[in-house]
Design a protein around this motif. Structure first.
Motif, PDB file in Angstrom:
ATOM      1  N   LYS A 188      26.136   2.133  49.780  1.00  0.00           N
ATOM      2  CA  LYS A 188      25.714   2.744  48.523  1.00  0.00           C
ATOM      3  C   LYS A 188      26.641   2.360  47.372  1.00  0.00           C
ATOM      4  O   LYS A 188      26.188   2.012  46.290  1.00  0.00           O
ATOM      5  CB  LYS A 188      25.734   4.265  48.705  1.00  0.00           C
ATOM      6  CG  LYS A 188      24.896   5.033  47.728  1.00  0.00           C
ATOM      7  CD  LYS A 188      24.834   6.480  48.229  1.00  0.00           C
ATOM      8  CE  LYS A 188      24.212   7.404  47.225  1.00  0.00           C
ATOM      9  NZ  LYS A 188      24.121   8.761  47.806  1.00  0.00           N
ATOM     10  N   THR A 189      27.946   2.362  47.621  1.00  0.00           N
ATOM     11  CA  THR A 189      28.881   2.091  46.533  1.00  0.00           C
ATOM     12  C   THR A 189      29.154   0.608  46.368  1.00  0.00           C
ATOM     13  O   THR A 189      29.417   0.144  45.267  1.00  0.00           O
ATOM     14  CB  THR A 189      30.223   2.819  46.764  1.00  0.00           C
ATOM     15  OG1 THR A 189      30.711   2.476  48.056  1.00  0.00           O
ATOM     16  CG2 THR A 189      30.045   4.317  46.681  1.00  0.00           C
ATOM     17  N   LYS A 190      29.068  -0.164  47.450  1.00  0.00           N
ATOM     18  CA  LYS A 190      29.392  -1.592  47.358  1.00  0.00           C
ATOM     19  C   LYS A 190      28.146  -2.468  47.310  1.00  0.00           C
ATOM     20  O   LYS A 190      28.255  -3.677  47.140  1.00  0.00           O
ATOM     21  CB  LYS A 190      30.259  -2.028  48.548  1.00  0.00           C
ATOM     22  CG  LYS A 190      31.463  -1.179  48.800  1.00  0.00           C
ATOM     23  CD  LYS A 190      32.417  -1.212  47.631  1.00  0.00           C
ATOM     24  CE  LYS A 190      33.459  -0.137  47.776  1.00  0.00           C
ATOM     25  NZ  LYS A 190      34.167   0.138  46.531  1.00  0.00           N
ATOM     26  N   LEU A 191      26.989  -1.883  47.508  1.00  0.00           N
ATOM     27  CA  LEU A 191      25.733  -2.625  47.501  1.00  0.00           C
ATOM     28  C   LEU A 191      25.760  -3.804  48.461  1.00  0.00           C
ATOM     29  O   LEU A 191      25.331  -4.908  48.135  1.00  0.00           O
ATOM     30  CB  LEU A 191      25.396  -3.083  46.081  1.00  0.00           C
ATOM     31  CG  LEU A 191      25.320  -1.943  45.059  1.00  0.00           C
ATOM     32  CD1 LEU A 191      25.050  -2.490  43.673  1.00  0.00           C
ATOM     33  CD2 LEU A 191      24.236  -0.942  45.437  1.00  0.00           C
ATOM     34  N   ALA A 192      26.324  -3.569  49.631  1.00  0.00           N
ATOM     35  CA  ALA A 192      26.353  -4.606  50.664  1.00  0.00           C
ATOM     36  C   ALA A 192      26.126  -3.930  52.009  1.00  0.00           C
ATOM     37  O   ALA A 192      26.552  -2.797  52.198  1.00  0.00           O
ATOM     38  CB  ALA A 192      27.698  -5.322  50.662  1.00  0.00           C
ATOM     39  N   PRO A 193      25.448  -4.613  52.928  1.00  0.00           N
ATOM     40  CA  PRO A 193      25.231  -4.005  54.243  1.00  0.00           C
ATOM     41  C   PRO A 193      26.487  -4.065  55.108  1.00  0.00           C
ATOM     42  O   PRO A 193      27.265  -5.004  55.003  1.00  0.00           O
ATOM     43  CB  PRO A 193      24.108  -4.856  54.843  1.00  0.00           C
ATOM     44  CG  PRO A 193      24.131  -6.136  54.100  1.00  0.00           C
ATOM     45  CD  PRO A 193      24.799  -5.914  52.781  1.00  0.00           C
ATOM     46  N   THR A 194      26.692  -3.071  55.942  1.00  0.00           N
ATOM     47  CA  THR A 194      27.746  -3.153  56.954  1.00  0.00           C
ATOM     48  C   THR A 194      27.097  -3.625  58.248  1.00  0.00           C
ATOM     49  O   THR A 194      25.887  -3.847  58.310  1.00  0.00           O
ATOM     50  CB  THR A 194      28.390  -1.784  57.206  1.00  0.00           C
ATOM     51  OG1 THR A 194      27.379  -0.902  57.693  1.00  0.00           O
ATOM     52  CG2 THR A 194      28.987  -1.220  55.939  1.00  0.00           C
ATOM     53  N   ILE A 195      27.913  -3.741  59.298  1.00  0.00           N
ATOM     54  CA  ILE A 195      27.358  -4.176  60.575  1.00  0.00           C
ATOM     55  C   ILE A 195      26.552  -3.061  61.221  1.00  0.00           C
ATOM     56  O   ILE A 195      25.888  -3.288  62.224  1.00  0.00           O
ATOM     57  CB  ILE A 195      28.479  -4.666  61.522  1.00  0.00           C
ATOM     58  CG1 ILE A 195      29.540  -3.589  61.726  1.00  0.00           C
ATOM     59  CG2 ILE A 195      29.109  -5.937  60.995  1.00  0.00           C
ATOM     60  CD1 ILE A 195      30.561  -3.939  62.790  1.00  0.00           C
ATOM     61  N   VAL A 196      26.610  -1.855  60.651  1.00  0.00           N
ATOM     62  CA  VAL A 196      25.808  -0.745  61.179  1.00  0.00           C
ATOM     63  C   VAL A 196      24.386  -0.885  60.641  1.00  0.00           C
ATOM     64  O   VAL A 196      24.187  -0.967  59.425  1.00  0.00           O
ATOM     65  CB  VAL A 196      26.412   0.603  60.752  1.00  0.00           C
ATOM     66  CG1 VAL A 196      25.643   1.746  61.381  1.00  0.00           C
ATOM     67  CG2 VAL A 196      27.878   0.672  61.117  1.00  0.00           C
ATOM     68  N   LYS A 197      23.415  -0.907  61.558  1.00  0.00           N
ATOM     69  CA  LYS A 197      22.047  -1.157  61.103  1.00  0.00           C
ATOM     70  C   LYS A 197      21.342   0.142  60.708  1.00  0.00           C
ATOM     71  O   LYS A 197      21.851   1.241  60.942  1.00  0.00           O
ATOM     72  CB  LYS A 197      21.253  -1.913  62.172  1.00  0.00           C
ATOM     73  CG  LYS A 197      21.130  -1.196  63.483  1.00  0.00           C
ATOM     74  CD  LYS A 197      20.444  -2.097  64.510  1.00  0.00           C
ATOM     75  CE  LYS A 197      20.441  -1.406  65.863  1.00  0.00           C
ATOM     76  NZ  LYS A 197      20.030  -2.269  66.950  1.00  0.00           N
ATOM     77  N   ASP A 198      20.172  -0.020  60.108  1.00  0.00           N
ATOM     78  CA  ASP A 198      19.331   1.113  59.680  1.00  0.00           C
ATOM     79  C   ASP A 198      20.046   2.031  58.697  1.00  0.00           C
ATOM     80  O   ASP A 198      19.941   3.250  58.767  1.00  0.00           O
ATOM     81  CB  ASP A 198      18.859   1.936  60.889  1.00  0.00           C
ATOM     82  CG  ASP A 198      18.108   1.070  61.877  1.00  0.00           C
ATOM     83  OD1 ASP A 198      17.472   0.092  61.411  1.00  0.00           O
ATOM     84  OD2 ASP A 198      18.162   1.348  63.075  1.00  0.00           O
ATOM     85  N   ILE A 199      20.806   1.467  57.789  1.00  0.00           N
ATOM     86  CA  ILE A 199      21.530   2.267  56.808  1.00  0.00           C
ATOM     87  C   ILE A 199      20.887   2.127  55.431  1.00  0.00           C
ATOM     88  O   ILE A 199      20.732   3.097  54.693  1.00  0.00           O
ATOM     89  CB  ILE A 199      23.016   1.829  56.739  1.00  0.00           C
ATOM     90  CG1 ILE A 199      23.739   2.167  58.039  1.00  0.00           C
ATOM     91  CG2 ILE A 199      23.716   2.449  55.543  1.00  0.00           C
ATOM     92  CD1 ILE A 199      23.982   3.633  58.267  1.00  0.00           C
ATOM     93  N   VAL A 200      20.488   0.874  55.094  1.00  0.00           N
ATOM     94  CA  VAL A 200      20.012   0.611  53.740  1.00  0.00           C
ATOM     95  C   VAL A 200      18.556   1.055  53.600  1.00  0.00           C
ATOM     96  O   VAL A 200      17.693   0.601  54.355  1.00  0.00           O
ATOM     97  CB  VAL A 200      20.138  -0.890  53.416  1.00  0.00           C
ATOM     98  CG1 VAL A 200      19.605  -1.174  52.030  1.00  0.00           C
ATOM     99  CG2 VAL A 200      21.587  -1.331  53.534  1.00  0.00           C
ATOM    100  N   PRO A 201      18.241   1.948  52.667  1.00  0.00           N
ATOM    101  CA  PRO A 201      16.858   2.370  52.470  1.00  0.00           C
ATOM    102  C   PRO A 201      16.044   1.280  51.765  1.00  0.00           C
ATOM    103  O   PRO A 201      16.602   0.283  51.298  1.00  0.00           O
ATOM    104  CB  PRO A 201      16.992   3.604  51.578  1.00  0.00           C
ATOM    105  CG  PRO A 201      18.255   3.384  50.830  1.00  0.00           C
ATOM    106  CD  PRO A 201      19.155   2.609  51.733  1.00  0.00           C
TER     107      PRO A 201
END
Lengths: 340, 481
Positions: free
Chosen positions: B390-403
């Motif tokens: 949310k704050t960095k606008l980048a995905p982490t290796i954890v999936k199913d986070i970005v809406p």
């Protein structure tokens, strides 16, 4: 010596005090060590010597030792590999290139800095009106203050500032040149072309140091009696002739010292090149020894090899100093004809 | 007053206090050389002291799987780069909430190697390090001093699910050296070519998928008074990354493996040569903004993101966050996968270069190994990962986070889209970082993009670097398959 209390003179020196003036033969001082003389030597000789040994000589010894190991820098373990690092060093094209660049900087930066600083110093002290008292050009006090400004700015700030000034698209230099109608300088990368990167780097360093060495030479020229100049002037010597035949020979020692100082700076130069061209410049044309050393130590994790580079740098610097001394001597520096 | 030194004291029975002062000085001076050499010696303070057993012994408490002792202050040194350090501070607060009495001290650093080198040698490294940035520590130098982080992956996360099950595929590979999982790369990076969707829409352009299309777009850009590409001097090798990606898509895995394993003539591969050749054409056509070799790289990137002097910029997905403050309003940053060379490429046009970045490591000699691992476990929780995206606008290796709305970021949506379009066609390569080649490659690429080097020069000089490293027996090689 008038401050010596009368009672002091009446005490025999055998009671332990250091001999005062006229208290018998000089060697008596060494023979009888009193607490006063011992404490004097301890404070004024011992402490500085200890600090020097611990903080200067000991790191040198350490670096020289690590140069003989394969220490990675990130663990406490290493093997002694003898002179392998030095053997690898002379065959390493990257380091040989860096040495070449450093030598170029070591030749040209001191030369231009001293030449320009000398000209300015002469103008400010003895370059003024040919009539009346020997003096500098009008407004010399102002120039003297202003020209020291660059030296006051830290090296890293100087580097960053000039990098912005030489920026191809938004920099001042190209802005002025294109405004003058020189279109080929639009987006010209001063620091990105092999032909210009090194001269530009040299210019920035010279810019930063001229003021300080000018002050140094001004102080030296002020020490020359003005009668010498007046005599030369009466004999009909012009300003150039006076500079060459009077000023330069009389401040020769100052010039030699300055040459060695700037030479050492130019052979290091880490701050400036790191600010201007951190990746080593176009085709590594401004990569210097200290940059390659830093890379080897911290990026490649080879502290032993990097220490060997440090030792090599020290050798190059010592050779440079020896060269300057030799040239000065060959050119008559130890010849007393031109000296006071 | 100087005469004091030459005058014996007039009354020897009561020595002046100056003496006692001097005596103290003398003793101190005598003590200095005895005490200091060992302390001053960089490797003198070895690690002979017995270490505490780092691994937890059968403590399977799901709330504290590594057995972190109470009232621990976890010491974390975090690379202060494009992503900042506040996401670790966030996780630190979560950790403090989970374990009353414990806390996390986050120290930002941009000079990881220089700052931590003495701590590694001295045997007191931090509990958690984000070993990233230009000044990161080479992994082959510290590998044997790092904890294997497999137990973190197999631990339950804060929500109770096993962490391994919450991660994207293949994200553990970049941190695995031999059989040791030594670094947990936290951020998922997608490499591609980035552009302004709004600018493209206004001009009726479509983002290219092949190099020929890119060349055609360059001509249109020139008509519009813009350039196709630009570059900055410290980032010239972004174009090397792009070229390698295109070549791998064209020639398949064999191109990648040849480069990774430092094979002879690996740069002369047909697929790479075809890419270099068309890049050279684009350089010679003047579609690159001149002067990049003398421009600081973020200044150059701002000429793309803010002034929009060029249409495309090849980079990793950190670019949006990096240029956040210097992006034109309504830029609508989006990405496309690196271009294919021909339509007969070995991989689909949607194939993508993606890997996990920001390697977090836990040194074995750290004071609280368990604390370092616990902080990592908290960072991998849903709450912390969501905060990061949310704050960095980048995905982490954890999936199913970005809406679906990507927290309002077109670039983040575009990344997840590219990832799902690529499916299994995801590749990465590490040889440039593994062997620290980038500093040497930069000047070569600067000259090539400047138009001063031919494809032959480029090939032979890049090959020379590869050959030198392959022939140098003091450099440990990592076999890639």
């Amino acid at each position: 010596m008038t401050a010596i209390p009368p009672t002091g003179r009446t005490l025999p020196s055998a009671e332990g005090g250091p001999a005062g003036p006229g208290d018998g033969p000089r060697r008596g001082r060494l023979g009888r060590a009193s607490f006063d003389s011992v404490s004097f030597f301890v404070v004024f000789l011992g402490v500085p010597l200890v600090l020097f040994l611990v903080f200067v000589i000991w790191p040198f010894v350490q670096a020289a030792f690590y140069a003989l190991t394969d220490w990675s820098g990130f663990s406490a373990e290493f093997n002694v590999v003898g002179l392998d690092n030095f053997a690898a060093l002379v065959q390493d094209p990257r380091f040989v290139n860096a040495v070449g660049n450093s030598v170029m900087f070591g030749i040209f930066i001191p030369f231009f800095t001293i030449a320009i600083a000398l000209v300015f110093a002469i103008l400010i002290t003895v370059g003024g009106s040919g009539r009346g008292q020997v003096r500098g050009v009008r407004g010399s006090g102002f120039y003297r203050v202003v020209s020291l400004f660059p030296y006051v700015i830290p090296g890293i700030a100087v580097g960053i500032m000039w990098r912005l000034i030489f920026d191809p698209s938004n920099g001042l230099v190209n802005g002025v040149l294109t405004w003058l109608g020189l279109d080929r300088f639009e987006s010209f990368a001063w620091l990105g072309n092999v032909g210009t990167a090194m001269p530009v780097t040299m210019f920035v360093v010279v810019w930063g140091f001229v003021g300080f060495y000018m002050l140094l030479f001004i102080a030296a020229i002020k020490g020359v009696p003005s009668e010498t100049y007046e005599a030369a002037r009466i004999d009909g010597a012009g300003r150039v002739r006076m500079s060459w035949s009077i000023t330069l020979p009389l401040i020769r020692d100052n010039v030699q010292t300055a040459y060695i100082y700037i030479g050492i700076i130019a052979l290091d130069l880490f701050v400036y090149v790191q600010a201007l061209n951190p990746q080593g410049g176009p085709d590594n044309s401004t990569l210097v020894m200290s940059q390659q050393l830093f890379r080897t130590a911290f990026t490649e994790g080879k502290f032993g090899y990097a220490s060997a580079m440090g030792v090599a740098m020290a050798i190059v610097t010592l050779l440079f100093a020896a060269l300057v001394f030799t040239v000065n001597r060959l050119a008559g520096g130890r010849d007393d004809r031109g000296r006071r | 007053m100087t005469s004091n030194f030459t005058t014996p004291p007039s009354n020897p029975t009561s020595p002046p206090t100056r003496r006692s002062v001097l005596r103290a000085v003398m003793y101190t001076a005598a003590a200095v050389p005895l005490g200091l050499p060992l302390a001053a010696c960089a490797t003198g303070g070895g690690s002979n002291e017995g270490e505490e057993s780092a691994s937890p012994t059968g403590n399977a408490d799901p709330k504290n799987p590594f057995g972190m002792t109470e009232n621990t202050t976890v010491d974390a040194v975090i690379f202060d780069g494009g992503y900042g350090v506040d996401y670790v501070e966030f996780a630190g607060e979560v950790l403090a909430g989970l374990h009353a009495g414990s806390s996390v001290k986050v120290s930002p650093s941009t000079q990881i190697a220089t700052e931590l080198q003495p701590r590694f040698v001295g045997g007191n490294p931090p509990d958690l390090v984000d070993n990233s940035g230009a000044q990161s520590i080479g992994f082959n130098t510290i590998l044997d001093q790092l904890e294997d982080l497999t137990d973190v992956i197999d631990a339950p996360n804060v929500e109770g699910t096993t962490i391994r099950d919450t991660l994207y595929e293949g994200v553990l590979a970049p941190g695995t050296y031999g059989d040791k999982f030594a670094a947990l790369n936290y951020v998922l990076t997608v490499y591609g070519v980035w552009y302004s969707a709004s600018l493209f829409e206004q001009n009726g352009w479509t983002p290219p998928t092949t190099w020929e299309e890119a060349k055609a777009l360059g001509a249109e850009a020139k008509e519009a008074g813009k350039y196709l590409f630009l570059w900055g001097t410290e980032a010239a090798t972004y174009y090397q990354t792009l070229a390698i990606e295109s070549a791998i898509k064209e020639g398949g895995d064999e191109v990648r493996l040849a480069l990774e394993n430092l094979e002879a003539d690996c740069w002369s591969n047909d697929a790479l040569q075809a890419t270099f050749t068309i890049m050279k054409e684009i350089v010679d056509l003047g579609y690159f903004k001149p002067g990049g070799s003398g421009t600081q790289f973020t200044a150059a990137q701002a000429q793309w993101s803010n002034k929009q002097e060029a249409l495309l910029y090849p980079s990793g997905s950190w670019i949006e966050n990096e240029m956040k403050d210097q992006t034109a309003p309504d830029f609508q940053m989006k990405g496309v996968p690196s271009f294919s060379v021909t339509s007969g490429a070995a991989m689909a046009p949607t194939a993508l270069h993606s890997t996990a970045g920001e390697p977090f490591i836990v040194p074995s000699q750290a004071k609280s190994v368990a604390g370092g691992k616990e902080l990592l476990r908290v960072m991998l929780s849903k709450e912390s990962a969501t905060n990061f995206s949310k704050t960095k606008l980048a995905p982490t290796i954890v999936k199913d986070i970005v809406p679906a709305d990507g927290f309002g970021s077109t670039a983040l949506v575009s990344q997840t889209d590219m990832l799902s379009a690529a499916g299994g066609d995801i590749f990465t390569f590490n040889f440039v970082n593994t062997y620290g080649m980038n500093p040497e490659q930069l000047p070569i690429w600067n000259s090539f993009l400047d138009g001063k080097k031919s494809v032959e020069d480029l090939t032979s000089e890049l090959q020379a670097i590869t050959d030198r490293i392959r022939e140098d027996d003091t450099i440990e090689k990592i076999e890639v398959s």
